[in-house]
Write a protein that holds these residues in place. Structure first.
Motif, PDB file in Angstrom:
ATOM      1  N   ARG A 192       3.180   2.408 -19.698  1.00  0.00           N
ATOM      2  CA  ARG A 192       2.548   3.213 -18.651  1.00  0.00           C
ATOM      3  C   ARG A 192       1.764   2.282 -17.734  1.00  0.00           C
ATOM      4  O   ARG A 192       0.893   1.539 -18.188  1.00  0.00           O
ATOM      5  N   VAL A 193       2.092   2.331 -16.450  1.00  0.00           N
ATOM      6  CA  VAL A 193       1.444   1.439 -15.483  1.00  0.00           C
ATOM      7  C   VAL A 193       0.005   1.903 -15.254  1.00  0.00           C
ATOM      8  O   VAL A 193      -0.239   3.050 -14.868  1.00  0.00           O
ATOM      9  N   VAL A 194      -0.936   1.003 -15.485  1.00  0.00           N
ATOM     10  CA  VAL A 194      -2.347   1.326 -15.283  1.00  0.00           C
ATOM     11  C   VAL A 194      -2.949   0.552 -14.116  1.00  0.00           C
ATOM     12  O   VAL A 194      -4.094   0.795 -13.728  1.00  0.00           O
ATOM     13  N   ARG A 195      -2.172  -0.372 -13.558  1.00  0.00           N
ATOM     14  CA  ARG A 195      -2.627  -1.067 -12.353  1.00  0.00           C
ATOM     15  C   ARG A 195      -1.432  -1.696 -11.646  1.00  0.00           C
ATOM     16  O   ARG A 195      -0.619  -2.375 -12.261  1.00  0.00           O
ATOM     17  N   PHE A 196      -1.315  -1.420 -10.333  1.00  0.00           N
ATOM     18  CA  PHE A 196      -0.331  -2.080  -9.480  1.00  0.00           C
ATOM     19  C   PHE A 196      -1.020  -3.219  -8.733  1.00  0.00           C
ATOM     20  O   PHE A 196      -2.113  -3.033  -8.203  1.00  0.00           O
ATOM     21  N   HIS A 197      -0.377  -4.369  -8.656  1.00  0.00           N
ATOM     22  CA  HIS A 197      -0.856  -5.479  -7.837  1.00  0.00           C
ATOM     23  C   HIS A 197       0.266  -5.842  -6.865  1.00  0.00           C
ATOM     24  O   HIS A 197       1.385  -6.164  -7.294  1.00  0.00           O
ATOM     25  N   LEU A 198      -0.028  -5.766  -5.560  1.00  0.00           N
ATOM     26  CA  LEU A 198       0.995  -5.931  -4.530  1.00  0.00           C
ATOM     27  C   LEU A 198       0.540  -6.954  -3.500  1.00  0.00           C
ATOM     28  O   LEU A 198      -0.582  -6.885  -3.005  1.00  0.00           O
ATOM     29  N   ALA A 199       1.419  -7.888  -3.165  1.00  0.00           N
ATOM     30  CA  ALA A 199       1.117  -8.820  -2.078  1.00  0.00           C
ATOM     31  C   ALA A 199       0.985  -8.032  -0.781  1.00  0.00           C
ATOM     32  O   ALA A 199       1.754  -7.091  -0.533  1.00  0.00           O
ATOM     33  N   GLU A 200       0.018  -8.393   0.043  1.00  0.00           N
ATOM     34  CA  GLU A 200      -0.260  -7.618   1.257  1.00  0.00           C
ATOM     35  C   GLU A 200       0.946  -7.547   2.186  1.00  0.00           C
ATOM     36  O   GLU A 200       1.144  -6.540   2.865  1.00  0.00           O
ATOM     37  N   ASP A 201       1.758  -8.606   2.235  1.00  0.00           N
ATOM     38  CA  ASP A 201       2.866  -8.605   3.197  1.00  0.00           C
ATOM     39  C   ASP A 201       4.053  -7.756   2.753  1.00  0.00           C
ATOM     40  O   ASP A 201       4.967  -7.525   3.541  1.00  0.00           O
ATOM     41  N   VAL A 202       4.069  -7.274   1.504  1.00  0.00           N
ATOM     42  CA  VAL A 202       5.182  -6.414   1.086  1.00  0.00           C
ATOM     43  C   VAL A 202       4.802  -4.940   1.085  1.00  0.00           C
ATOM     44  O   VAL A 202       5.655  -4.073   0.887  1.00  0.00           O
ATOM     45  N   TYR A 203       3.510  -4.636   1.350  1.00  0.00           N
ATOM     46  CA  TYR A 203       3.021  -3.260   1.240  1.00  0.00           C
ATOM     47  C   TYR A 203       2.555  -2.768   2.601  1.00  0.00           C
ATOM     48  O   TYR A 203       1.785  -3.446   3.281  1.00  0.00           O
ATOM     49  N   ASP A 204       3.050  -1.575   3.020  1.00  0.00           N
ATOM     50  CA  ASP A 204       2.619  -1.051   4.316  1.00  0.00           C
ATOM     51  C   ASP A 204       1.612   0.082   4.128  1.00  0.00           C
ATOM     52  O   ASP A 204       1.372   0.551   3.010  1.00  0.00           O
ATOM     53  N   ASN A 205       1.020   0.523   5.223  1.00  0.00           N
ATOM     54  CA  ASN A 205      -0.032   1.541   5.152  1.00  0.00           C
ATOM     55  C   ASN A 205       0.474   2.909   4.722  1.00  0.00           C
ATOM     56  O   ASN A 205      -0.314   3.773   4.352  1.00  0.00           O
ATOM     57  N   GLY A 206       1.783   3.093   4.776  1.00  0.00           N
ATOM     58  CA  GLY A 206       2.337   4.374   4.346  1.00  0.00           C
ATOM     59  C   GLY A 206       2.620   4.434   2.861  1.00  0.00           C
ATOM     60  O   GLY A 206       3.168   5.420   2.366  1.00  0.00           O
ATOM     61  N   GLY A 207       2.270   3.364   2.147  1.00  0.00           N
ATOM     62  CA  GLY A 207       2.478   3.351   0.705  1.00  0.00           C
ATOM     63  C   GLY A 207       3.852   2.891   0.283  1.00  0.00           C
ATOM     64  O   GLY A 207       4.265   3.135  -0.857  1.00  0.00           O
ATOM     65  N   HIS A 208       4.580   2.232   1.179  1.00  0.00           N
ATOM     66  CA  HIS A 208       5.941   1.789   0.876  1.00  0.00           C
ATOM     67  C   HIS A 208       6.002   0.283   0.655  1.00  0.00           C
ATOM     68  O   HIS A 208       5.210  -0.478   1.212  1.00  0.00           O
ATOM     69  N   ILE A 209       6.992  -0.133  -0.126  1.00  0.00           N
ATOM     70  CA  ILE A 209       7.294  -1.545  -0.319  1.00  0.00           C
ATOM     71  C   ILE A 209       8.383  -1.940   0.672  1.00  0.00           C
ATOM     72  O   ILE A 209       9.397  -1.248   0.787  1.00  0.00           O
ATOM     73  N   ASP A 210       8.182  -3.041   1.396  1.00  0.00           N
ATOM     74  CA  ASP A 210       9.180  -3.543   2.336  1.00  0.00           C
ATOM     75  C   ASP A 210      10.151  -4.440   1.574  1.00  0.00           C
ATOM     76  O   ASP A 210       9.786  -5.552   1.174  1.00  0.00           O
ATOM     77  N   PRO A 211      11.385  -3.982   1.344  1.00  0.00           N
ATOM     78  CA  PRO A 211      12.324  -4.777   0.541  1.00  0.00           C
ATOM     79  C   PRO A 211      12.699  -6.095   1.190  1.00  0.00           C
ATOM     80  O   PRO A 211      12.997  -7.069   0.496  1.00  0.00           O
TER      81      PRO A 211
END
Length: 206
Positions: free
Chosen positions: A160-179
């Motif tokens: 069960r994921v209890v924390r997401f860590h995302l590089a800023e350049d792959v994550y947009d303000n709409g909550g999406h990952i840029d593939p």
């Protein structure tokens, strides 16, 4: 069409049909922490999403002649693990973690990864990955049967994921990952990998 009964195949031949058919497969780089404090890292392409509420992931850790691997044993002992998404920038290092080191040696250190402390769990993640997910172990399910004995063939880890860590350049303000910025790498059969290919969209029917 060719019809094949898996009961008539060796384990190796079944394996070849599966990894050649179920493609491409995303690669989870999983870190676990041993009881002695050794940071283990290993790649797994038997990996997928289970559910989004709560967010859960599955990683199938194949046993070797019925013996549990370090990743499964450590995850069960600690009750936690970290899943990293393999991308083009780290795939070489990820491949190095597949080396069969003894339990008292760290694949993460050998491959040159930088440990980073977890926020919600005690297991460290790896700084170089663009996406990492801290997981608590929900279930560890032994499945299958080794061909040469009665031991299970694998340990299915449900985290069960209890924390997401995302590089800023792959994550947009709409909550999406840029593939296209993530540049994920997938596993094919044998020693073959694949990069992200042409993207296209098909609208779902109403």
């Amino acid at each position: 069409m060719i019809s094949i009964d898996p009961a008539a195949l060796s384990e190796r031949d079944s394996y070849k049909l599966l990894i050649g058919s179920v493609v491409p497969r995303p690669i989870a780089l999983v870190t676990t922490l041993s009881k002695d404090g050794v940071l283990n890292a290993a790649p797994f392409s038997y990996f997928s999403i289970v559910t989004a509420s709560p967010p859960m992931l599955s990683v199938s850790v194949q046993r070797k002649q019925g013996a549990m691997k370090d990743t499964a044993r450590n995850a069960i002992d600690a009750g936690a693990f970290v899943v990293h998404i393999t991308d083009e920038s780290i795939v070489g290092k990820v491949n190095e973690t597949a080396a069969g080191l003894p339990p008292d040696e760290s694949e993460a250190a050998k491959a040159g990864f930088t440990p980073v402390a977890g926020e919600a769990i005690a297991v460290p993640g790896l700084q170089e990955a663009k996406i990492r997910m801290e997981c608590v172990l929900e279930q560890a399910i032994p499945l299958g049967r080794a061909r040469d004995g009665d031991e299970p063939a694998c340990d299915l880890l449900i985290g069960r994921v209890v924390r997401f860590h995302l590089a800023e350049d792959v994550y947009d303000n709409g909550g999406h990952i840029d593939p296209l910025r993530l540049n994920p790498v997938s596993r094919m059969a044998g020693s073959t990998y694949a990069k992200l290919g042409e993207l296209f969209a098909i609208e779902r029917p109403q």
